[in-house]
Design a protein around this motif. Structure first.
Motif, short mmCIF file in Angstrom:
data_model
loop_
_atom_site.label_atom_id
_atom_site.label_comp_id
_atom_site.label_asym_id
_atom_site.label_seq_id
_atom_site.Cartn_x
_atom_site.Cartn_y
_atom_site.Cartn_z
N VAL A 6 -6.69 -3.27 -7.56
CA VAL A 6 -7.94 -2.96 -6.87
C VAL A 6 -8.91 -4.12 -7.09
O VAL A 6 -9.18 -4.50 -8.23
N VAL A 7 -9.38 -4.70 -6.00
CA VAL A 7 -10.42 -5.74 -6.05
C VAL A 7 -11.68 -5.09 -5.50
O VAL A 7 -11.69 -4.64 -4.35
N ALA A 8 -12.75 -5.03 -6.30
CA ALA A 8 -13.88 -4.18 -5.92
C ALA A 8 -15.22 -4.80 -6.24
O ALA A 8 -15.35 -5.59 -7.18
N THR A 9 -16.22 -4.43 -5.43
CA THR A 9 -17.61 -4.66 -5.81
C THR A 9 -18.05 -3.46 -6.65
O THR A 9 -17.60 -2.33 -6.42
N PRO A 10 -18.92 -3.66 -7.65
CA PRO A 10 -19.25 -2.57 -8.57
C PRO A 10 -19.82 -1.33 -7.91
O PRO A 10 -19.45 -0.20 -8.27
N GLY A 11 -20.72 -1.51 -6.94
CA GLY A 11 -21.38 -0.36 -6.32
C GLY A 11 -20.41 0.58 -5.63
O GLY A 11 -20.43 1.80 -5.86
N ARG A 12 -19.53 0.04 -4.79
CA ARG A 12 -18.59 0.89 -4.06
C ARG A 12 -17.56 1.52 -5.01
O ARG A 12 -17.17 2.67 -4.85
N ASN B 142 5.27 1.81 -10.32
CA ASN B 142 4.13 2.65 -10.65
C ASN B 142 3.03 2.45 -9.60
O ASN B 142 2.38 1.42 -9.55
N ASN B 143 2.84 3.45 -8.75
CA ASN B 143 1.89 3.33 -7.64
C ASN B 143 0.47 3.69 -8.02
O ASN B 143 -0.28 4.25 -7.23
N GLN B 144 0.07 3.37 -9.22
CA GLN B 144 -1.29 3.59 -9.70
C GLN B 144 -1.96 2.24 -9.94
O GLN B 144 -1.28 1.24 -10.22
N PRO B 145 -3.30 2.17 -9.81
CA PRO B 145 -3.98 0.90 -10.10
C PRO B 145 -3.70 0.44 -11.53
O PRO B 145 -3.96 1.16 -12.50
N GLN B 146 -3.14 -0.76 -11.65
CA GLN B 146 -2.82 -1.32 -12.96
C GLN B 146 -3.71 -2.51 -13.31
O GLN B 146 -3.77 -2.91 -14.47
N ALA B 147 -4.36 -3.07 -12.31
CA ALA B 147 -5.28 -4.19 -12.54
C ALA B 147 -6.53 -3.96 -11.72
O ALA B 147 -6.47 -3.54 -10.56
N LEU B 148 -7.67 -4.24 -12.33
CA LEU B 148 -8.96 -4.08 -11.66
C LEU B 148 -9.69 -5.42 -11.71
O LEU B 148 -9.87 -6.00 -12.79
N ILE B 149 -10.10 -5.89 -10.55
CA ILE B 149 -10.84 -7.16 -10.46
C ILE B 149 -12.21 -6.85 -9.86
O ILE B 149 -12.31 -6.35 -8.73
N LEU B 150 -13.26 -7.13 -10.61
CA LEU B 150 -14.63 -6.90 -10.14
C LEU B 150 -15.23 -8.21 -9.65
O LEU B 150 -15.11 -9.25 -10.31
N SER B 151 -15.90 -8.16 -8.51
CA SER B 151 -16.56 -9.35 -7.96
C SER B 151 -17.95 -8.97 -7.47
O SER B 151 -18.19 -7.81 -7.13
N PRO B 152 -18.88 -9.92 -7.40
CA PRO B 152 -20.27 -9.57 -7.07
C PRO B 152 -20.51 -9.22 -5.61
O PRO B 152 -21.43 -8.46 -5.31
N THR B 153 -19.71 -9.75 -4.69
CA THR B 153 -20.01 -9.56 -3.27
C THR B 153 -18.78 -9.17 -2.48
O THR B 153 -17.64 -9.42 -2.88
N ARG B 154 -19.05 -8.56 -1.34
CA ARG B 154 -18.00 -8.21 -0.38
C ARG B 154 -17.22 -9.45 0.02
O ARG B 154 -15.99 -9.43 0.13
N GLU B 155 -17.94 -10.56 0.20
CA GLU B 155 -17.33 -11.80 0.65
C GLU B 155 -16.26 -12.28 -0.33
O GLU B 155 -15.12 -12.58 0.04
#
Length: 597
Positions: free
Chosen positions: A126-132, A69-82
């Protein structure tokens, strides 16, 4: 203690983490991994940074992914780009032997078009910062309909950075039947509110105690007069020759000033704060990671989410207003089971806040004694001896040079050679600290004379505030450059100009910044090479002019003689050497553009 295999981790992931050196699960991993793999309830995990959180959620998240399944199955939010990049990198390492699994870091400061292209090709995590991420959602280029697991890492940091509204908007786009995990070092009311609104009967896992500092971090405070804080900082840095740490300041201005003073005084330091561009921040962090920088001077905002291993010290140049911020600061050291030291340099009026922090973290600060000059010299000398003792000798490479060296030194005894090696390395340090006094506050140290010990070599010059423009030290030439503090020109800018425009090795000595111009010392043999290399360069639109201080131009123009204005003296200056060839290939750094008349 269970093994990773007993916790349920599959063979392909086990093979990858074994190669990475993982042996036994850490406490947070032992509790979180089975929960993510086998239980349906949500989870709130209170754990300090450096306790192994990324593997705790990363390993089971990878194992639950359906590659087909080539769709995002897990989302990880982190505070910074770093932190976003660090998590994505770790997940890529964990999934080394899982063919076809794709992890995409999504963050600001990078091309959104390339991130959109990757999303269209299909990603699993997907590992993401909230704003982007919110930007991509609004552009309708990322769809979270198939997300079954949401991880919020360092959730308290995200709230401190003002991401509450963004988090609410993102979570409203994720299916209701998702599994949600929230990781936080502290448990403020806002975190509890998110748990109530977006999690289903979450279980709580506490590694250690609520809001407790990391167990293997030693907390030390030094009590000094406010005017002596910088002097105390230098002494602490000198007392730990192999220090590798972060110095936290309260404001951007203080951060830049302290970093500039440290660089000027010969320390291997740089700054990290919000006024730097993303490119500048990335360059500083890369140098810090590879230990080209020993001391990183940073604001709390800039340092949030930093994931740097093996920090020996965290130094609080000023205590934060928010006690929870201290927990995050101290958590930058003592990671992954290693020990660390969190230092607070405080003055008398800050003692009350120190006691509040003690109560909050459940630990008592140890009263530190600011090292004396004698103690620093002894520590530095023994560090030199230790380096000499452990240095690797390449017999083949130096064999041809040894006979002539032995002949040259044969009139010296072993004791004489040792004395000369030590003196060559430490004459300046020994001279600097020769008459230094204590900096500790008198009533804490019980001084009988009741007077504050003034260090004439350190504090005397700073307290007097001003001194006259001086001549260069022997072997150095004093150069004038026509930009200063009001131009936004600081020591790191000067070093960058030289790195990018002067070929070969240049020894840079003391740097003195004035409002509209500056002075700096270079070794005599490099002086004309530096003047020639910087000729016609510009600094943000202002044409650079460099000449030997006090010397008339050979051209017929008006003499530009630097005024012998007074300047602040920040103590001793150690010689700094830079190999400029090393930096010339760094494409991420902006070269000072060269323009001809």
């Amino acid at each position: 203690m269970k093994t990773f295999e007993e916790l349920g981790i599959g063979d392909s992931i086990l093979k990858a983490i074994t190669e990475m050196g993982y042996e036994q699960p850490m406490p947070v991993q032992e509790q979180v991994i089975p929960h993510l793999l086998y239980e349906d309830t949500d989870l709130v995990a209170l754990a300090q940074t450096g306790t192994g959180k990324t593997a705790a959620f990363g390993l089971p998240v990878i194992q639950r992914i359906d590659i087909k399944n080539n769709q995002p199955q897990a989302l990880i939010l982190s505070p910074t780009r770093e932190l976003c990049l660090q998590i994505a990198s770790d997940l890529a390492d964990y999934s080394k032997y899982i063919d076809g699994l794709r992890v995409l870091p999504v963050y600001g400061g990078s091309s959104i078009d390339s991130q959109i292209r990757m999303l269209r090709k299909g990603v699993h995590i997907v590992v993401a910062t909230p704003g982007r991420l919110l930007d991509l959602i609004e552009r309708k280029t990322v769809y979270l309909d198939n997300v079954s697991t949401v991880i919020m890492d360092e959730a308290d940091e995200m709230l401190n950075m003002g991401f509450l509204d963004s988090i609410n908007a993102i979570l409203s786009k994720v299916p209701e039947n998702r599994k949600t995990l929230l990781f936080s070092a502290t448990m403020p009311a806002e975190i509890a509110k998110i748990a109530r609104n977006y999690m289903h009967n979450p279980q709580e896992v506490v590694i250690g105690s609520r809001n407790e500092g990391a167990a293997n971090v030693k907390h030390v405070y030094y009590l000094v007069h406010a005017k002596d804080k910088y002097l105390a900082l230098k002494r602490i840095a000198d007392f730990y020759p192999n220090i590798y740490g972060i110095i936290f300041c309260r404001t951007r201005r203080e951060t830049q000033e302290i970093a500039d003073q440290l660089i000027q005084d010969g320390y291997n330091a740089d700054s990290l704060h919000g006024e730097l561009s993303q490119q500048q921040r990335d360059a500083v962090m890369q140098k810090f990671r590879v230990r080209n920088i020993q001391l990183l001077v940073a604001t709390d905002v800039a340092a949030r989410g930093l994931d740097v291993n093996d920090l020996t010290h965290v130094i609080n140049y000023g205590l934060p207003d928010d006690i929870e911020t201290y927990t995050h600061r101290s958590g930058r050291t003592g990671r992954a089971g290693k020990s660390g030291i969190s230092i607070a340099i405080v003055h008398v009026k800050e003692k009350g806040r120190l006691r509040e922090i003690e109560r909050k973290i459940g630990k008592q600060f140890e009263k530190g004694h600011v090292p004396t000059g004698t103690e620093i010299c002894e520590k530095q000398l023994f560090n030199l001896v230790d380096r000499i003792e452990k240095v690797k000798v390449n017999e083949e490479e130096i064999a041809s040079y040894l006979p002539s060296i032995f002949r040259k030194l044969e009139w010296l005894s072993e004791q004489d050679i040792i004395k000369r090696i030590v003196s060559l390395e430490f004459n300046r340090l020994l001279d600097y600290y020769k008459d230094s006094n204590e900096l500790d506050v008198p009533d804490e140290r019980g001084r009988k004379d009741g007077k504050r010990g003034r260090d004439d070599r350190e504090g005397g010059k700073r307290d007097s505030g001003r001194d006259r423009t001086r001549a260069a030290e022997p072997g150095f030439a004093r150069l004038f450059i026509n930009v200063g503090k009001t131009d936004g020109f600081f020591p790191n800018n000067l070093i960058e100009l030289v790195n990018n425009n002067v070929r070969g090795r240049v020894d840079i000595g003391r740097i003195d910044l004035m409002p509209s111009f500056s002075f700096f010392d270079v070794d005599e043999k490099s002086a004309h090479r530096v003047i020639s290399g910087l000729k016609n360069c510009d600094f943000f639109g202002r044409r650079i002019n460099v000449e030997i201080a006090g010397e008339k131009k050979s051209e017929g123009g008006r003499r530009r003689k630097p005024s012998p204005e007074s300047r602040e003296s920040y103590g001793h200056s150690k010689k700094r050497s830079y190999n400029h060839e090393k930096f010339s290939s760094d494409k991420s750094k902006k070269r000072a553009s060269s323009k001809k008349k």
